[in-house]
Design a protein around this motif. Sequence first.
Motif, mmCIF file in Angstrom:
data_model
loop_
_atom_site.group_PDB
_atom_site.id
_atom_site.type_symbol
_atom_site.label_atom_id
_atom_site.label_comp_id
_atom_site.label_asym_id
_atom_site.label_seq_id
_atom_site.Cartn_x
_atom_site.Cartn_y
_atom_site.Cartn_z
ATOM 1 N N GLU A 43 -2.123 3.381 2.554
ATOM 2 C CA GLU A 43 -2.143 4.419 1.356
ATOM 3 C C GLU A 43 -1.067 5.811 1.546
ATOM 4 N N GLY A 44 -0.622 5.925 0.795
ATOM 5 C CA GLY A 44 0.592 6.959 1.243
ATOM 6 C C GLY A 44 2.163 6.905 0.722
ATOM 7 N N ASP A 45 2.799 7.262 0.759
ATOM 8 C CA ASP A 45 4.367 7.002 0.446
ATOM 9 C C ASP A 45 5.422 7.317 1.321
ATOM 10 N N ILE A 46 6.234 5.649 1.888
ATOM 11 C CA ILE A 46 6.923 5.857 2.837
ATOM 12 C C ILE A 46 8.715 5.603 1.882
ATOM 13 N N ILE A 47 9.275 6.628 2.311
ATOM 14 C CA ILE A 47 11.195 6.367 1.547
ATOM 15 C C ILE A 47 11.592 6.269 2.762
ATOM 16 N N PHE A 48 12.213 4.830 2.676
ATOM 17 C CA PHE A 48 13.391 4.940 3.433
ATOM 18 C C PHE A 48 14.734 4.758 2.434
ATOM 19 N N ASN A 49 15.710 5.552 2.911
ATOM 20 C CA ASN A 49 17.015 6.043 2.090
ATOM 21 C C ASN A 49 16.342 5.671 0.743
ATOM 22 N N GLY A 50 15.324 6.229 0.365
ATOM 23 C CA GLY A 50 15.430 6.404 -0.971
ATOM 24 C C GLY A 50 14.899 5.311 -1.725
ATOM 25 N N THR A 51 14.155 5.151 -0.635
ATOM 26 C CA THR A 51 13.335 3.405 -1.637
ATOM 27 C C THR A 51 12.111 3.110 -1.181
ATOM 28 N N SER A 52 11.264 3.660 -1.770
ATOM 29 C CA SER A 52 9.881 3.448 -1.777
ATOM 30 C C SER A 52 9.097 1.903 -0.521
ATOM 31 N N LEU A 53 8.982 1.863 0.605
ATOM 32 C CA LEU A 53 8.592 0.372 0.897
ATOM 33 C C LEU A 53 6.912 0.384 0.911
ATOM 34 N N LEU A 54 5.916 1.231 1.224
ATOM 35 C CA LEU A 54 5.213 0.400 0.536
ATOM 36 C C LEU A 54 4.866 -0.208 -0.619
ATOM 37 N N GLY A 55 3.975 -1.194 -0.698
ATOM 38 C CA GLY A 55 4.264 -2.019 -2.209
ATOM 39 C C GLY A 55 5.428 -2.954 -2.618
ATOM 40 N N LEU A 56 6.340 -3.032 -1.289
ATOM 41 C CA LEU A 56 7.316 -4.404 -1.274
ATOM 42 C C LEU A 56 6.462 -4.916 -0.718
ATOM 43 N N SER A 57 7.121 -6.616 -1.822
ATOM 44 C CA SER A 57 7.368 -7.926 -0.764
ATOM 45 C C SER A 57 7.878 -8.038 0.408
ATOM 46 N N THR A 58 7.226 -9.321 1.000
ATOM 47 C CA THR A 58 7.910 -9.607 2.105
ATOM 48 C C THR A 58 8.992 -9.704 1.521
ATOM 49 N N SER A 59 9.566 -9.972 1.408
ATOM 50 C CA SER A 59 11.014 -10.921 0.994
ATOM 51 C C SER A 59 12.016 -9.637 0.946
ATOM 52 N N GLU A 60 11.650 -9.023 -0.355
ATOM 53 C CA GLU A 60 11.602 -7.129 -0.491
ATOM 54 C C GLU A 60 12.121 -6.575 0.898
ATOM 55 N N LEU A 61 11.384 -6.643 1.734
ATOM 56 C CA LEU A 61 11.406 -5.711 2.646
ATOM 57 C C LEU A 61 12.035 -6.715 4.045
ATOM 58 N N ASN A 62 12.588 -8.188 4.068
ATOM 59 C CA ASN A 62 13.323 -8.552 4.592
ATOM 60 C C ASN A 62 14.758 -8.052 4.031
#
Lengths: 308, 612
Positions: B69-88
């Motif tokens: 839970e919470g928020d992880i922002i990498f270069n302006g994109t929120s990573l938590l909740g991304l699908s695996t293929s988006e994260l890839n």
Amino acid sequence: MFSFIVKRALSAVPTLLFLIIFSFVLMRLAPGGPFTSEKPLPPQVLANIEAKYGLDQPWLVQIWNYVSGIVTQFDFGPSFRYKDQTVNSILSQGFSVTLVYGFWSFVVAVGVGMPLGIIAAIKHNSWLDYLAVGISIGAQVLPNFVMAPLLVILFTLVLGWLPGGGWNGGQWQYIIMPVIALSTSYMASISRIARSSMLEVLHSNFIRTAKAKGLPMSSIIMKHAIKPALLPVVSYLGPAFVGMITGSVIIDVYFSTGGMGQYFVDAATNRDYSLLMGATIIFGSLTILFNMLADIVYAWLDPKIRLA
Amino acid sequence: MSNDKKNVLEVNNLKVTFDTPDGQVEAVKGVTLNIKQGECLGIVGESGSGKSQTFMTTMGLLANNGRAEGDIIFNGTSLLGLSTSELNTVRGRNMSMIFQDPLTSLTPHLTVFEQMSEVLQLHTGVRGREAEAKCLDWLDRVRISEAERRLRQYPHELSGGMRQRVMIAMSMLCSPDLLIADEPTTALDVTVQAEILDLMDELKRENNTAIALITHDMGVVARMCDRIQVMRHGVYVEEGTAEEVFHNPQHDYTKMLLDAMPRIDQPDKATNRKLKEYDLKGRDENFLKVDDVKVHFNIKVPTGLWYKNVPLKAVDGVSFDLKPGETLGIVGESGCGKSTLARAVLQLIPPTEGNVTWLGKPLDASNKADLKAKREDLQIVFQDPLASLDPRMTIADSIMEPLQTFRSDMSRTEMKAKVASMMERVGLDRNMINRYPHELSGGQNQRVGIARAMIMEPKLVVCDEAVSALDVSIQAQIIELLMDLQEEFGLSLLFISHDLSVVREVSHRIMVLYLGRIVELADRNEIYLNPQHPYTQQLISAVPIPDPSVERTRERIRFPGELPSPMDPTAKLRFLKSKLKANQLDYVPELRELKPGHFVAEHDPIEELLAS
């Protein structure tokens, strides 16, 4: 690789020789002989027969004659119990049956068991996993002497689709039930080994690295996980394949297929020395051969292993 | 200055929970952090502090039973909740990670090139010759020797240090904005660690890559990090610039971590008690004498059809003596034979040649009954406390076993009483008597190991990396315990460790081993203040010191090349190359007594070695 095969072939010679001597001695130590029966033969007749088959000579001479017969002419001698048949002809007849249903059993066991285990591991703790585990446990607890009659009840008596026994030159209708009965427990073992080794590989550090690279799951499985996951399966397949192609007495008796399993057991109970020895040597050679093949496949899967 | 740079990674109030059979476990309890371009953030903490899980979550590598839970922002994109293929599309490309264990983190059946090029092909579509050129370029930049040949090699053909370089090269291929390094040098030798850290520092400056360095080692942090966050039990207890945290720590836990960390430049600091100076008065000198001990293993090398046995000289002519009540530290890098030597002394591995004399009589593995009787006085404590105890025996039974072997006259009640008092002595609660090893922490298990070794009140205890697997705070406690026991029972210790700072803390004399031979042996202060052999100097200069102002201004001595393999016949003369040139491959460097008690092996002048 070449030197590996040569070395293995060379080391097979003393192994087989030991096997021959050991089973020879063991057989002679067992009470009775090929010509012992409930009604004893007159001593003179017995002596004549034994002289004919060379049984009156010292053991060492008998072993020497036997081994040199195999080496020089690939002749396993005459059968002691099947009149006018040589061991060679019995073996070739029996194996032509066993090889066919054994081979197809192997194909089915690997072709079903391996994907079942791998899919179960990938979909760990899902309904697919539970189904696959259920199937393999079911297949494992059903021994083939229970499986065989069940198959006959279903396919022959109820449905009337398949003949209940016989071989008939190896027509496909006659092969199906022996193959199912023989392959299920192997299939179960293969799927369980594949599942647990795949699970282990999927939890290993290099799979974590592959995920961190951003690879999609499909290529992680195909490129990184499959090969190492197959290693334990392969070391099981060598002996399993020999087990299948050398047949099973239950299959042969139940389906009257006339394969090696039947002859092997008969030869043992009848003290048919030459047939029993012949079958033992063939089984031994096959075991050595397929273990070597398993090792070669193993080395191909794992670069850490150098065959030399 | 770094304020105008943009944040690469922002983590806001991150919580990570695991569903376990024992209920929910909160590993990370609200962590907030940010890393800017070209900055190195150090995340420090002991095991179980949640430092790794924070970044595993960032990379989407959380185990299946974990929730974030919470928020992880990498270069302006929120990573938590991304699908695996988006994260890839992000991981491996814009953000990459290297792991603690380089030995198992590469796929064993794929070549270096196959593993590197798949990253390029996946994220940039570059393949074939172009990919090869790019991989070669990066292997060169991480200073791998013979890069062209390495591309075709499999991981098992490379040393640990080289594998970690490959990992780094692989993670830098797409020039990521963020490199996460999870204990990247913990499994490596100090000299290799020094080089890997230098390399990462260089990459940071040249490529403006942000680095998140997760580590338990305050020395590594002092060398590398601009800012530091100290973590404990899933939360940050302190953060600040390196100078602030090291020179003016605010939180008690930070202070404790800094205090418990032994410093090679400040002996007697990590523990509350000083090592008592050694005094021979009133002791029998005839204690342990090791004379020219050699241990050779036969390694099978395939030659054509058959094998040839090639001796691996793990220990190659080591002599020393140990006095009663003295601690001799044995240091050296992996493969130097320090553990083999200790086992040979105790006859756990019978020496191939040479003699061990114990209290004036030979210790001989062939005389089993005699050796067994002597074992009462010769004990050993191993590195991995959990694996060294029988998992199916309660700890009391493990501690009691030596009594059952040597004291058959004692009744079971007496034994139990003795075990209980020994447990108390090493700091274990009496009511833990029926516990099993897996129910105890690493530090507690090591106390069990020590209690088991001490229960016969032996005269000599070998500690084989006995504190290496423990967190620094626990490590300090165990060292104190060993010192206490030494004073109480007057026992002698052979203290083996790869950690030079710890060895200085506990040993009266120190012996440096290099590929099975002694290169230097002297009193503990002498060897650190006045090291003579180039290898000793290199080792000492490679140890990171937990103080940024000292650490960043220090000169490091670096010899060209990787740590050589013990199978390489020229490796043993690495510090005496003049004999190699004279083709005297079998020359054994002579151990010379420089001044009383300070022995140094023959070597070429250091300037010549650095130049070659």
